[in-house]
Design a protein around this motif. Sequence first.
Motif, PDB file in Angstrom:
ATOM      1  N   THR A  93      20.133 -26.865  39.773  1.00 47.01           N
ATOM      2  CA  THR A  93      20.364 -28.319  39.860  1.00 47.01           C
ATOM      3  C   THR A  93      19.358 -29.364  38.992  1.00 47.01           C
ATOM      4  O   THR A  93      18.577 -28.607  38.397  1.00 47.01           O
ATOM      5  CB  THR A  93      19.764 -28.883  41.349  1.00 47.01           C
ATOM      6  N   GLN A  94      19.835 -30.422  38.848  1.00 47.81           N
ATOM      7  CA  GLN A  94      19.186 -31.232  37.716  1.00 47.81           C
ATOM      8  C   GLN A  94      17.685 -31.476  38.241  1.00 47.81           C
ATOM      9  O   GLN A  94      17.042 -31.524  37.198  1.00 47.81           O
ATOM     10  CB  GLN A  94      20.014 -32.584  37.855  1.00 47.81           C
ATOM     11  N   SER A  95      17.388 -31.426  39.486  1.00 47.66           N
ATOM     12  CA  SER A  95      16.057 -31.635  39.830  1.00 47.66           C
ATOM     13  C   SER A  95      15.016 -30.437  39.328  1.00 47.66           C
ATOM     14  O   SER A  95      13.916 -30.633  39.272  1.00 47.66           O
ATOM     15  CB  SER A  95      15.949 -31.941  41.428  1.00 47.66           C
ATOM     16  N   GLN A  96      15.594 -29.390  39.148  1.00 48.73           N
ATOM     17  CA  GLN A  96      15.022 -28.311  38.496  1.00 48.73           C
ATOM     18  C   GLN A  96      14.331 -28.478  37.008  1.00 48.73           C
ATOM     19  O   GLN A  96      13.602 -27.496  36.834  1.00 48.73           O
ATOM     20  CB  GLN A  96      15.548 -26.949  38.683  1.00 48.73           C
ATOM     21  N   VAL A  97      14.961 -29.449  36.230  1.00 48.75           N
ATOM     22  CA  VAL A  97      14.978 -29.564  35.002  1.00 48.75           C
ATOM     23  C   VAL A  97      13.551 -30.732  34.678  1.00 48.75           C
ATOM     24  O   VAL A  97      13.903 -31.841  35.052  1.00 48.75           O
ATOM     25  CB  VAL A  97      16.017 -30.035  34.143  1.00 48.75           C
ATOM     26  N   ASN A  98      12.380 -30.253  34.428  1.00 47.88           N
ATOM     27  CA  ASN A  98      11.057 -31.188  34.218  1.00 47.88           C
ATOM     28  C   ASN A  98      11.168 -31.584  32.881  1.00 47.88           C
ATOM     29  O   ASN A  98      10.464 -30.921  32.271  1.00 47.88           O
ATOM     30  CB  ASN A  98      10.070 -30.827  34.939  1.00 47.88           C
ATOM     31  N   VAL A  99      11.507 -32.765  32.529  1.00 47.60           N
ATOM     32  CA  VAL A  99      11.382 -33.087  31.152  1.00 47.60           C
ATOM     33  C   VAL A  99       9.899 -34.062  30.807  1.00 47.60           C
ATOM     34  O   VAL A  99      10.188 -35.189  31.711  1.00 47.60           O
ATOM     35  CB  VAL A  99      12.784 -33.998  30.672  1.00 47.60           C
ATOM     36  N   ILE A 100       9.338 -33.823  29.882  1.00 47.17           N
ATOM     37  CA  ILE A 100       8.169 -34.492  29.550  1.00 47.17           C
ATOM     38  C   ILE A 100       8.619 -35.276  28.100  1.00 47.17           C
ATOM     39  O   ILE A 100       8.866 -34.359  27.184  1.00 47.17           O
ATOM     40  CB  ILE A 100       7.177 -33.794  29.421  1.00 47.17           C
ATOM     41  N   LEU A 101       8.659 -36.533  28.043  1.00 49.28           N
ATOM     42  CA  LEU A 101       8.861 -37.108  26.744  1.00 49.28           C
ATOM     43  C   LEU A 101       7.532 -37.289  26.002  1.00 49.28           C
ATOM     44  O   LEU A 101       6.722 -38.216  26.324  1.00 49.28           O
ATOM     45  CB  LEU A 101       9.534 -38.610  26.949  1.00 49.28           C
ATOM     46  N   LYS A 102       7.429 -36.658  24.935  1.00 51.37           N
ATOM     47  CA  LYS A 102       6.203 -36.686  24.226  1.00 51.37           C
ATOM     48  C   LYS A 102       6.573 -37.728  22.883  1.00 51.37           C
ATOM     49  O   LYS A 102       7.271 -37.635  21.822  1.00 51.37           O
ATOM     50  CB  LYS A 102       5.738 -35.489  23.313  1.00 51.37           C
ATOM     51  N   LEU A 103       5.968 -38.965  23.011  1.00 49.90           N
ATOM     52  CA  LEU A 103       6.047 -40.053  21.966  1.00 49.90           C
ATOM     53  C   LEU A 103       5.281 -39.703  20.588  1.00 49.90           C
ATOM     54  O   LEU A 103       4.180 -39.313  20.965  1.00 49.90           O
ATOM     55  CB  LEU A 103       5.652 -41.325  22.412  1.00 49.90           C
ATOM     56  N   THR A 104       6.030 -40.013  19.624  1.00 57.64           N
ATOM     57  CA  THR A 104       5.219 -39.697  18.355  1.00 57.64           C
ATOM     58  C   THR A 104       4.208 -40.858  18.121  1.00 57.64           C
ATOM     59  O   THR A 104       3.208 -40.650  17.358  1.00 57.64           O
ATOM     60  CB  THR A 104       6.187 -39.442  17.069  1.00 57.64           C
ATOM     61  N   HIS A 105       4.707 -41.884  18.369  1.00 51.40           N
ATOM     62  CA  HIS A 105       3.774 -43.288  18.272  1.00 51.40           C
ATOM     63  C   HIS A 105       4.537 -44.242  18.971  1.00 51.40           C
ATOM     64  O   HIS A 105       5.442 -44.213  19.574  1.00 51.40           O
ATOM     65  CB  HIS A 105       3.817 -43.520  16.529  1.00 51.40           C
ATOM     66  N   LEU A 106       3.899 -45.308  18.670  1.00 50.63           N
ATOM     67  CA  LEU A 106       4.371 -46.874  19.485  1.00 50.63           C
ATOM     68  C   LEU A 106       4.241 -47.692  18.540  1.00 50.63           C
ATOM     69  O   LEU A 106       3.526 -47.841  17.205  1.00 50.63           O
ATOM     70  CB  LEU A 106       3.202 -47.257  20.731  1.00 50.63           C
ATOM     71  N   PRO A 107       5.018 -48.871  18.421  1.00 47.57           N
ATOM     72  CA  PRO A 107       5.113 -50.032  17.574  1.00 47.57           C
ATOM     73  C   PRO A 107       3.619 -50.862  17.747  1.00 47.57           C
ATOM     74  O   PRO A 107       2.873 -50.718  18.575  1.00 47.57           O
ATOM     75  CB  PRO A 107       6.022 -51.164  18.419  1.00 47.57           C
TER      76      PRO A 107
END
Length: 684
Positions: A93-107
Amino acid sequence: MVDILSLKESVLVYLDRSGGLQKLTEDCRPFNGSHQIEAVYRFCVTVNPSDVIEVDPVLGERVLCDPLGATALFQSVCFLAIKTLSLVEKIHTQSQVNVILKLTHLPPFPEYTLDLCGFPRGRGPMRPVSMEGLVIAMTRVTKYTQGARFLCVNDECPCSTGFHHIRVHAPGATESATVRNNFSCTICSSPLTEDVKFRVLGDKQLVELIHLKALDALSAHQQSPLRYQSVTLFLRDELCNSMRIGRLYRVLGIPAHVQQGSGITWSVEANGVQPWEPEHPREVVGGGSGFWKLSKATAGFRWRFSAIAAHRFALDVAPPGLHNTLKLSLLLSLVQNGVDARETIHNLDLLAVTTDTLVLDRLMTYGLSLAGRGVRHQASGEMFASLARDEHGAGTANIHAGSALLATGGICMLGDLGCYKKDRLDAIQSVLESCTVSVFVPGKKYGEDADQQLNFPVHCSFWALTDSTEASRRSGRADGAVLGTAEMGPVPVQLADAFGLVIQCRDVGGEQALLAQTIHTLQQAVQPGKPLYPSYWEFSTQDYKELVAHARRLKAELSPGAEKMIHGYYMASRRVRTQSQVVKMSVASVKLLISLAEAHCKLCLRTQVLEEDAVIAVLLCENSVTLKHGASALVIPPDAVFPCDLGSVDGYQRRDETLDELHQNILRFIYSYAPGADSYITEE
């Protein structure tokens, strides 16, 4: 619905262009090699907001203003990619995919910057922010629940099996938001129970961050009327142990308000951590700087620049000519302290022995104000580190930095050592010798099975002073005691050896020096702000700050001549003192000599350590060793670096001539007592 599909298509395009799909494929391989089925599978996706905006401005806006919504989009696309390409068969299921977004920088806009001086108020949007600050406390690494599987108690419900109900940690959520016993089924509303064997644990660590200016309350800087409040960071999984107490960092994170009981706590979920250095003062070697002009004017004189800089140092505290050796030593310590990228410690620990602790305390306080980071230890405060129970529900020990750890990369001023008890002096000696602070954490008190000993590196220079008159009176020593033991007072020789550089501030001139200091103090009181000692060379406190900041950034390299002199002096001293005084010259002496020579080189705004720098290092070191252990065959004056008055140009000339003679004496000493010196020292 069309908008969601369009955004997911943009996510797929971005992942394809940025190499995210290739990385996702590589991250899935380890899961196929394991036979264990888990509730969730964690994937870190690197996201460059600028590149995302180029692909789809709406998606870029979602990433920057709604990180949780953007995470759901990336989660859906990653799940479809995994199922379409059959990357992990165990994901159902989609719930099993734990995605963490790692931002390179911010404005670089105020909306994405959190200034720790102006603490945020109210409930703003959960957008990522960037902040810079100093780590003042941190906990040990503990466990938290990344994800858990829940099953419906109703056997007839399809959710009684499979992976329909998955709870995953969200930024700012407490443990009870992920795992508790009152969840209900979304289909039949029956209670849910956790399948404990599928629980996935991760690492977490809590860190307290505070604005660098908050240290002004502990330093010699003018204190600000503002009040500062620390921010609690949550480091999770790969970010654990990425921060150290006393260091500066730039952190990207997501603010979160968490309901705890009847109150609301504010914290930040760290998304990325990078070491950070504040902007330095402007360069001292350009424009119309007074020290730039001095460097040009003294280019043909080997020891003139540092002599004038020391002579004109802290004229608000003491008249010129008094304590010049100490003033030079303070400048050397200021330009030498710090930690480079290879974690190499460069410091000069300084102990001043005096009969006038008030003036020396003021001189050190003035020098502390020139340091990039300076902390004056208060008797009521913690010197190294202290323990307290964590207040955010982790139940573990929170290690708070003391003065020495807060002064990382700078100066920690201890003041008069006569005010410290023996156990404190022993602790100072241990830290000086090992450059490490040990903290004992009792496991039973802080929820662990076993006790633990934690070690923290100490990367700062220590300044201290001691009253030789009071100490000698208490110890009952006679004035005729052996040189090197009569004036050290309550400071044990082992502690003095740990400091490395010991300076005896003698009352040169006796009553005349006392009269000069008295006149200086009275004129300061009657005519505040008026220059008392007009000269062609006038330097402000800001000039000295710029000089120290610039000199610290210079990289000094030993020349062959300086290296031979340092090596020869060490070998000769080791032979002479071991035979006559049973004094062991350790390797720390070589480090002290090199550190002194490098510091003098950088103070003179050069990048190559020359023989004249080694001469100053040898004279300071020999005076220090003589004070602690007595004189050797190398007989030099008690105040060898400043052997005459510098009240006129003739005084500087006489000093240069005297230092030339001492230079020859050092060479003869090396040639006579260093084994094999004739192979690398030319007799002059």
